[in-house]
Design a protein around this motif. Structure first.
Motif, PDB file in Angstrom:
ATOM      1  N   ALA A  74       0.830  -1.206   0.000  1.00  0.00           N
ATOM      2  CA  ALA A  74       0.000   0.000   0.000  1.00  0.00           C
ATOM      3  C   ALA A  74       0.864   1.255   0.000  1.00  0.00           C
ATOM      4  O   ALA A  74       0.608   2.201  -0.755  1.00  0.00           O
ATOM      5  N   GLU A 113     -11.280   6.443   0.794  1.00  0.00           N
ATOM      6  CA  GLU A 113     -10.973   5.073   1.206  1.00  0.00           C
ATOM      7  C   GLU A 113     -12.137   4.449   1.972  1.00  0.00           C
ATOM      8  O   GLU A 113     -12.458   3.277   1.766  1.00  0.00           O
ATOM      9  N   ARG A 117     -13.208   1.821  -0.999  1.00  0.00           N
ATOM     10  CA  ARG A 117     -12.688   0.541  -0.540  1.00  0.00           C
ATOM     11  C   ARG A 117     -13.563  -0.024   0.583  1.00  0.00           C
ATOM     12  O   ARG A 117     -14.188  -1.057   0.415  1.00  0.00           O
ATOM     13  N   TRP A 171      -4.716  -0.912  -3.029  1.00  0.00           N
ATOM     14  CA  TRP A 171      -5.434  -0.563  -1.798  1.00  0.00           C
ATOM     15  C   TRP A 171      -6.507  -1.595  -1.482  1.00  0.00           C
ATOM     16  O   TRP A 171      -6.759  -1.890  -0.313  1.00  0.00           O
ATOM     17  N   TYR A 175      -6.440  -3.759   1.992  1.00  0.00           N
ATOM     18  CA  TYR A 175      -7.593  -3.805   2.900  1.00  0.00           C
ATOM     19  C   TYR A 175      -8.014  -5.246   3.175  1.00  0.00           C
ATOM     20  O   TYR A 175      -8.243  -5.642   4.320  1.00  0.00           O
ATOM     21  N   LEU A 181      -8.084  -0.078   6.840  1.00  0.00           N
ATOM     22  CA  LEU A 181      -7.831   0.918   5.796  1.00  0.00           C
ATOM     23  C   LEU A 181      -6.745   1.906   6.206  1.00  0.00           C
ATOM     24  O   LEU A 181      -6.478   2.856   5.474  1.00  0.00           O
ATOM     25  N   TRP A 183      -3.535   1.858   6.215  1.00  0.00           N
ATOM     26  CA  TRP A 183      -2.401   2.032   5.319  1.00  0.00           C
ATOM     27  C   TRP A 183      -2.827   2.455   3.931  1.00  0.00           C
ATOM     28  O   TRP A 183      -2.076   3.118   3.219  1.00  0.00           O
ATOM     29  N   ALA A 184      -4.041   2.109   3.546  1.00  0.00           N
ATOM     30  CA  ALA A 184      -4.578   2.631   2.290  1.00  0.00           C
ATOM     31  C   ALA A 184      -4.781   4.146   2.392  1.00  0.00           C
ATOM     32  O   ALA A 184      -4.482   4.888   1.458  1.00  0.00           O
ATOM     33  N   SER A 187      -1.333   5.794   2.294  1.00  0.00           N
ATOM     34  CA  SER A 187      -0.838   5.776   0.919  1.00  0.00           C
ATOM     35  C   SER A 187      -1.564   6.788   0.048  1.00  0.00           C
ATOM     36  O   SER A 187      -0.951   7.479  -0.775  1.00  0.00           O
ATOM     37  N   HIS A 188      -2.875   6.906   0.256  1.00  0.00           N
ATOM     38  CA  HIS A 188      -3.685   7.845  -0.522  1.00  0.00           C
ATOM     39  C   HIS A 188      -3.279   9.290  -0.224  1.00  0.00           C
ATOM     40  O   HIS A 188      -3.289  10.147  -1.114  1.00  0.00           O
TER      41      HIS A 188
END
Length: 211
Positions: A74, A113, A117, A171, A175, A181, A183-184, A187-188
């Motif tokens: 991620a 996210e 996600r 991502w 997940y 979420l 780390w998503a 990263s985002h």
């Protein structure tokens, strides 16, 4: 919210977002991205509030489980656009643009996210894993030219859309493999910083091959 309505909600959000962006752009020009984004965040927030499962937010923000490789995946995805930032720091010289860039990067990933996600992957959990991943990612990518692309050339760039698809799938994988979420979202944040989201909205940054 009924699961079928929740699964169909991206089409409504993209449709309303497109109209709102057209109206905002006609009234305010490039800076119409500000009210358009507020409408978009409002729609995502409403869907999250109405459609999330009990305890979903706690789960989405909880500690990661499993190996650290998925967390690393991620975060590596978040580094993809960093060369854009490093080569164009001069576009952040205006304090207003700088503040907007920082605020957007710190706020937007939570909404996106949690919705693209968290909410959609939870809603499609009964589908085959690949189908939920493709559905969520394809509509996440489609949002960019159809809504954000009203303002910016870069959000209609096929190369940028391909990169978005790769990041979106990374991502999704993070997940599903870690159950969070966290780390998503991190990263985002890196992506929204690295791709110069606000200068892109204002067409201050246009990919060289489109210039």
């Amino acid at each position: 919210m009924n699961r079928r309505y929740l699964i169909a909600s991206p089409l409504v959000i993209i449709g309303i977002g497109h109209v709102a962006s057209r109206v905002a752009f006609g009234a305010l020009g490039p800076w119409g991205w500000v009210p358009a984004v507020l409408v978009y965040w409002g729609l995502l927030g409403a869907a999250i509030a109405l459609g999330r499962e009990p305890g979903a937010v706690r789960r989405w923000t909880g500690r990661a489980r499993g190996g650290r490789g998925w967390t690393l995946l991620a975060l590596l995805a978040g580094l993809i656009p960093m060369p854009i930032l490093l080569q164009n720091l001069h576009l952040l010289a205006d304090p207003v643009i700088l503040v907007c860039w920082l605020l957007f990067a710190l706020i937007n990933p939570w909404f996106e996210e949690f919705y693209w996600r968290g909410l959609l992957l939870d809603a499609t959990a009964r589908w085959p894993a690949w189908a939920g991943a493709v559905y969520s990612t394809a509509l996440f990518v489609a949002f960019h030219p159809l809504v954000a692309g009203v303002f910016s050339v870069a959000n209609r760039d096929p190369f940028a859309l391909a990169a978005l698809a790769l990041m979106g799938l990374a991502w999704v994988a993070a997940y599903r493999r870690t159950g969070t979420l966290r780390w998503a979202v991190a990263s985002h944040v890196l992506v929204d910083l690295g791709n110069l989201a606000v200068p892109v909205f204002l067409n201050l940054y246009v990919p060289p091959h489109l210039g």
